[in-house]
Design a protein around this motif. Sequence first.
Motif, PDB file in Angstrom:
ATOM      1  N   GLN A  50       2.727  27.883  33.786  1.00  0.00           N
ATOM      2  CA  GLN A  50       4.075  28.125  34.299  1.00  0.00           C
ATOM      3  C   GLN A  50       4.431  29.599  34.222  1.00  0.00           C
ATOM      4  O   GLN A  50       5.019  30.161  35.148  1.00  0.00           O
ATOM      5  CB  GLN A  50       5.087  27.281  33.524  1.00  0.00           C
ATOM      6  CG  GLN A  50       5.043  25.795  33.865  1.00  0.00           C
ATOM      7  CD  GLN A  50       5.964  24.957  32.985  1.00  0.00           C
ATOM      8  OE1 GLN A  50       6.301  25.362  31.861  1.00  0.00           O
ATOM      9  NE2 GLN A  50       6.365  23.792  33.477  1.00  0.00           N
ATOM     10  N   ALA A  51       4.068  30.234  33.116  1.00  0.00           N
ATOM     11  CA  ALA A  51       4.323  31.669  32.956  1.00  0.00           C
ATOM     12  C   ALA A  51       3.502  32.478  33.951  1.00  0.00           C
ATOM     13  O   ALA A  51       3.974  33.470  34.512  1.00  0.00           O
ATOM     14  CB  ALA A  51       4.005  32.098  31.531  1.00  0.00           C
ATOM     15  N   THR A  52       2.263  32.046  34.192  1.00  0.00           N
ATOM     16  CA  THR A  52       1.392  32.742  35.140  1.00  0.00           C
ATOM     17  C   THR A  52       1.956  32.681  36.548  1.00  0.00           C
ATOM     18  O   THR A  52       2.036  33.698  37.251  1.00  0.00           O
ATOM     19  CB  THR A  52      -0.021  32.123  35.124  1.00  0.00           C
ATOM     20  OG1 THR A  52      -0.592  32.279  33.832  1.00  0.00           O
ATOM     21  CG2 THR A  52      -0.917  32.791  36.155  1.00  0.00           C
ATOM     22  N   PHE A  53       2.359  31.488  36.973  1.00  0.00           N
ATOM     23  CA  PHE A  53       2.871  31.334  38.330  1.00  0.00           C
ATOM     24  C   PHE A  53       4.260  31.945  38.497  1.00  0.00           C
ATOM     25  O   PHE A  53       4.642  32.325  39.601  1.00  0.00           O
ATOM     26  CB  PHE A  53       2.896  29.851  38.722  1.00  0.00           C
ATOM     27  CG  PHE A  53       1.537  29.265  38.943  1.00  0.00           C
ATOM     28  CD1 PHE A  53       0.642  29.857  39.830  1.00  0.00           C
ATOM     29  CD2 PHE A  53       1.119  28.127  38.261  1.00  0.00           C
ATOM     30  CE1 PHE A  53      -0.623  29.326  40.038  1.00  0.00           C
ATOM     31  CE2 PHE A  53      -0.138  27.594  38.464  1.00  0.00           C
ATOM     32  CZ  PHE A  53      -1.014  28.195  39.349  1.00  0.00           C
ATOM     33  N   PHE A  54       5.016  32.047  37.408  1.00  0.00           N
ATOM     34  CA  PHE A  54       6.357  32.609  37.486  1.00  0.00           C
ATOM     35  C   PHE A  54       6.329  34.048  37.996  1.00  0.00           C
ATOM     36  O   PHE A  54       7.259  34.508  38.656  1.00  0.00           O
ATOM     37  CB  PHE A  54       7.043  32.567  36.114  1.00  0.00           C
ATOM     38  CG  PHE A  54       8.496  32.965  36.146  1.00  0.00           C
ATOM     39  CD1 PHE A  54       9.453  32.068  36.594  1.00  0.00           C
ATOM     40  CD2 PHE A  54       8.896  34.233  35.756  1.00  0.00           C
ATOM     41  CE1 PHE A  54      10.795  32.429  36.650  1.00  0.00           C
ATOM     42  CE2 PHE A  54      10.231  34.608  35.800  1.00  0.00           C
ATOM     43  CZ  PHE A  54      11.190  33.703  36.251  1.00  0.00           C
ATOM     44  N   THR A  55       5.228  34.728  37.705  1.00  0.00           N
ATOM     45  CA  THR A  55       5.084  36.124  38.144  1.00  0.00           C
ATOM     46  C   THR A  55       4.330  36.241  39.464  1.00  0.00           C
ATOM     47  O   THR A  55       4.062  37.345  39.925  1.00  0.00           O
ATOM     48  CB  THR A  55       4.346  36.945  37.069  1.00  0.00           C
ATOM     49  OG1 THR A  55       3.035  36.374  36.851  1.00  0.00           O
ATOM     50  CG2 THR A  55       5.113  36.938  35.760  1.00  0.00           C
ATOM     51  N   ALA A  56       3.979  35.103  40.062  1.00  0.00           N
ATOM     52  CA  ALA A  56       3.175  35.113  41.297  1.00  0.00           C
ATOM     53  C   ALA A  56       4.063  35.054  42.538  1.00  0.00           C
ATOM     54  O   ALA A  56       3.893  34.205  43.406  1.00  0.00           O
ATOM     55  CB  ALA A  56       2.187  33.945  41.288  1.00  0.00           C
ATOM     56  N   GLY A  57       5.026  35.942  42.627  1.00  0.00           N
ATOM     57  CA  GLY A  57       5.863  35.999  43.814  1.00  0.00           C
ATOM     58  C   GLY A  57       7.083  35.109  43.722  1.00  0.00           C
ATOM     59  O   GLY A  57       7.311  34.411  42.735  1.00  0.00           O
ATOM     60  N   SER A  58       7.871  35.116  44.793  1.00  0.00           N
ATOM     61  CA  SER A  58       9.145  34.404  44.800  1.00  0.00           C
ATOM     62  C   SER A  58       8.983  32.895  44.721  1.00  0.00           C
ATOM     63  O   SER A  58       9.900  32.188  44.289  1.00  0.00           O
ATOM     64  CB  SER A  58       9.929  34.766  46.067  1.00  0.00           C
ATOM     65  OG  SER A  58       9.253  34.293  47.228  1.00  0.00           O
ATOM     66  N   LEU A  59       7.824  32.376  45.162  1.00  0.00           N
ATOM     67  CA  LEU A  59       7.598  30.929  45.172  1.00  0.00           C
ATOM     68  C   LEU A  59       6.915  30.426  43.900  1.00  0.00           C
ATOM     69  O   LEU A  59       6.763  29.226  43.723  1.00  0.00           O
ATOM     70  CB  LEU A  59       6.761  30.533  46.395  1.00  0.00           C
ATOM     71  CG  LEU A  59       7.390  30.797  47.767  1.00  0.00           C
ATOM     72  CD1 LEU A  59       6.376  30.542  48.875  1.00  0.00           C
ATOM     73  CD2 LEU A  59       8.612  29.918  47.969  1.00  0.00           C
ATOM     74  N   GLY A  60       6.500  31.351  43.036  1.00  0.00           N
ATOM     75  CA  GLY A  60       5.741  30.960  41.851  1.00  0.00           C
ATOM     76  C   GLY A  60       6.472  30.000  40.943  1.00  0.00           C
ATOM     77  O   GLY A  60       5.867  29.079  40.375  1.00  0.00           O
ATOM     78  N   SER A  61       7.772  30.188  40.812  1.00  0.00           N
ATOM     79  CA  SER A  61       8.544  29.321  39.912  1.00  0.00           C
ATOM     80  C   SER A  61       8.669  27.892  40.429  1.00  0.00           C
ATOM     81  O   SER A  61       9.055  26.996  39.691  1.00  0.00           O
ATOM     82  CB  SER A  61       9.941  29.911  39.698  1.00  0.00           C
ATOM     83  OG  SER A  61      10.626  30.040  40.933  1.00  0.00           O
ATOM     84  N   SER A  62       8.322  27.683  41.697  1.00  0.00           N
ATOM     85  CA  SER A  62       8.432  26.332  42.269  1.00  0.00           C
ATOM     86  C   SER A  62       7.189  25.485  42.016  1.00  0.00           C
ATOM     87  O   SER A  62       7.177  24.290  42.318  1.00  0.00           O
ATOM     88  CB  SER A  62       8.686  26.420  43.771  1.00  0.00           C
ATOM     89  OG  SER A  62       7.557  26.949  44.449  1.00  0.00           O
TER      90      SER A  62
END
Length: 312
Positions: A74-86
């Motif tokens: 979740q932390a990794t994807f949170f920083t992967a652009g605007s859609l990462g948190s989804s």
Amino acid sequence: MGYTLCVLGCGTMGVAVLSGVLASLDAQIGIPLSQPKWESHTPGTVTPRVSDDESLPARFLACVSREETVKKLQATFFTAGSLGSSVEVLAGQNVRAVQEANVILLCCKPQLAHTILSEPGMKEALDGKLLISILAGVTISQLVAWVLPTTKVIRAMPNTPCKIREGMTVVSTLPPSDSLELERMIILNIFSSIGRCRFLDEKHFDACTALSGSGPAFACIFLEAMADGGVMMGLPRAEALELAAQTLQGTARMTLQGGAHPAQLKDAVTTPGGCTIAGLLALEDGRVRSTIARAIQVATERASELGQPAKK
């Protein structure tokens, strides 16, 4: 509405692929990339651009086996652009995730494929869906035997540079169907987002595994050797490595972008009686060409054994 993409076994490669897809979608809506690709197109394929929503994912599911991995991803994807948190990260819920998905990317370890695909309810969850396997050595015939006949099984082979969106992915040719063009666009939108993508018959996959899969390791040997030579002749280690790396990168780009044959590039810098021809003859004395070619041959033969039952 776009489709739902599920990554089964979201380890290092799964994270790399999914992160690339997210970054590509951000680029389409005008959000600058944190790590832009040097290449803006992929000759012979289609780089993801604004297209029909059906060929682009709108929901993302990442499956892992352990709860402690959930927060990390979740932390990794949170920083992967605007859609990462989804991105929805699920632990131990493979069947549920596949039930809710339209396209499934199988990224687990090859030896775990049968276990995952044999989970109760998994065959039914995959019914009529597109299953894309990136598992080295596990053939389409093996995968087909573990799923229902209605599941569309495709193999893809990305390599490690996909982590920086400069990968090379080979995808098995698609069987004829009414949805062939849509499936082709879905696959290209996924894998062109992390580098180049080519379609080839599955019979070539062992050679592709050796050439583009193992190739980065072979290239690193040559890169390290070039840097060592610079150090031997007095260059500081850091500068020698930078010079060697940029030289290889620039030469590769000239081949890819300009379409020049390596022999043309070689001849362009080889002047009569110069230092380049002297160095080339030293390489020929060491049988560098045949050694590298044999490395691809041996790696191909070994790749054909991966994912197959152990001989008794």
